[in-house]
Design a protein around this motif. Structure first.
Motif, PDB file in Angstrom:
ATOM      1  N   ASP A 110       0.824  -1.207   0.000  1.00  0.00           N
ATOM      2  CA  ASP A 110       0.000   0.000   0.000  1.00  0.00           C
ATOM      3  C   ASP A 110       0.858   1.256   0.000  1.00  0.00           C
ATOM      4  OD1 ASP A 110      -2.501  -1.343   2.328  1.00  0.00           O
ATOM      5  OD2 ASP A 110      -2.071  -1.774   0.206  1.00  0.00           O
ATOM      6  N   GLY A 143       0.248   5.684   0.382  1.00  0.00           N
ATOM      7  CA  GLY A 143      -0.796   6.635   0.753  1.00  0.00           C
ATOM      8  C   GLY A 143      -0.258   8.015   1.045  1.00  0.00           C
ATOM      9  N   TRP A 144      -1.202   8.914   1.191  1.00  0.00           N
ATOM     10  CA  TRP A 144      -0.904  10.295   1.575  1.00  0.00           C
ATOM     11  C   TRP A 144      -1.673  10.615   2.851  1.00  0.00           C
ATOM     12  CZ3 TRP A 144       2.716  13.274  -0.696  1.00  0.00           C
ATOM     13  CH2 TRP A 144       3.158  12.904  -1.971  1.00  0.00           C
ATOM     14  N   TYR A 145      -0.969  11.241   3.769  1.00  0.00           N
ATOM     15  CA  TYR A 145      -1.553  11.726   5.007  1.00  0.00           C
ATOM     16  C   TYR A 145      -1.283  13.226   5.079  1.00  0.00           C
ATOM     17  CZ  TYR A 145      -1.914   6.895   6.664  1.00  0.00           C
ATOM     18  OH  TYR A 145      -2.233   5.557   6.817  1.00  0.00           O
ATOM     19  N   LEU A 167      -5.405  10.376   7.434  1.00  0.00           N
ATOM     20  CA  LEU A 167      -5.303   9.770   6.113  1.00  0.00           C
ATOM     21  C   LEU A 167      -6.058  10.623   5.112  1.00  0.00           C
ATOM     22  CD1 LEU A 167      -4.572   7.366   4.229  1.00  0.00           C
ATOM     23  CD2 LEU A 167      -6.794   6.383   4.873  1.00  0.00           C
ATOM     24  N   ALA A 215      -5.609   9.767   1.392  1.00  0.00           N
ATOM     25  CA  ALA A 215      -5.930   8.791   0.349  1.00  0.00           C
ATOM     26  C   ALA A 215      -4.907   7.671   0.391  1.00  0.00           C
ATOM     27  CB  ALA A 215      -5.948   9.443  -1.034  1.00  0.00           C
ATOM     28  N   ALA A 216      -5.338   6.494  -0.028  1.00  0.00           N
ATOM     29  CA  ALA A 216      -4.448   5.346  -0.068  1.00  0.00           C
ATOM     30  C   ALA A 216      -4.745   4.527  -1.313  1.00  0.00           C
ATOM     31  CB  ALA A 216      -4.614   4.498   1.187  1.00  0.00           C
ATOM     32  N   THR A 274      -8.447   2.083  -4.351  1.00  0.00           N
ATOM     33  CA  THR A 274      -8.223   3.359  -3.669  1.00  0.00           C
ATOM     34  C   THR A 274      -9.199   3.584  -2.522  1.00  0.00           C
ATOM     35  OG1 THR A 274      -9.658   4.515  -5.246  1.00  0.00           O
ATOM     36  CG2 THR A 274      -7.302   4.440  -5.750  1.00  0.00           C
ATOM     37  N   TYR A 320     -10.410   7.058   0.085  1.00  0.00           N
ATOM     38  CA  TYR A 320     -10.265   8.493   0.296  1.00  0.00           C
ATOM     39  C   TYR A 320     -10.958   8.935   1.576  1.00  0.00           C
ATOM     40  CZ  TYR A 320      -8.968   8.729  -4.651  1.00  0.00           C
ATOM     41  OH  TYR A 320      -8.350   8.557  -5.862  1.00  0.00           O
ATOM     42  N   ILE A 350      -5.717   9.774  -6.157  1.00  0.00           N
ATOM     43  CA  ILE A 350      -4.442   9.126  -5.899  1.00  0.00           C
ATOM     44  C   ILE A 350      -4.178   8.118  -7.007  1.00  0.00           C
ATOM     45  CG2 ILE A 350      -5.435   7.315  -4.420  1.00  0.00           C
ATOM     46  CD1 ILE A 350      -2.855   7.497  -2.713  1.00  0.00           C
ATOM     47  N   CYS A 391       3.859  11.336   2.526  1.00  0.00           N
ATOM     48  CA  CYS A 391       3.587  10.074   1.836  1.00  0.00           C
ATOM     49  C   CYS A 391       4.035   8.913   2.714  1.00  0.00           C
ATOM     50  CB  CYS A 391       4.255  10.029   0.468  1.00  0.00           C
ATOM     51  SG  CYS A 391       6.037  10.142   0.489  1.00  0.00           S
TER      52      CYS A 391
END
Length: 119
Positions: free
Chosen positions: A32, A34-36, A46, A48-49, A56, A58, A68, A94
């Protein structure tokens, strides 16, 4: 292993930015990504992952505005942010869950990139 994020900056409300995060080093595979984000005085959340297969997830606050994606050949994850709002202002981090040659399920974070949305 390092995660290098880029693409943050200052943008007016309604504008767009695209964040990128490239993973480098001794990587066997990436699971995985993602963006935090963390706004001043708030906890990291969180945004999006995305799984290795492209599924995905969100946060409700960004659904329909952020997208993402990832390029597995480049070990890179992207976050396209449209219709930005002042409340999107935060440091964006990220994250990657990856397997190294002899260690599995390792969790890595990038250093963060600041996104500022002016009203």
């Amino acid at each position: 292993v390092q995660l290098q994020a880029s693409g943050g900056g200052l943008v007016q409300a309604g504008g767009s930015l695209r964040l990128s995060c490239a993973a480098s080093g001794s990587i066997f595979s990436i699971n995985d990504m993602g963006w935090y984000r963390q706004a001043p005085g708030k906890e990291r959340e969180l945004v999006a992952a995305i799984t290795s297969g492209g599924r995905t997830n969100y946060a409700d606050s960004v659904k329909g505005r952020f997208t993402i994606s990832r390029d597995n050949a480049k070990n890179t994850v992207y976050l396209q942010m449209n219709s930005l709002k002042p409340e999107d202002t935060a440091v964006y981090y990220c994250n990657a869950d990856l397997d190294e040659p002899y260690n599995y399920g390792m969790d890595y974070w990038g250093k963060g990139t600041l996104v500022t949305v002016s009203s």
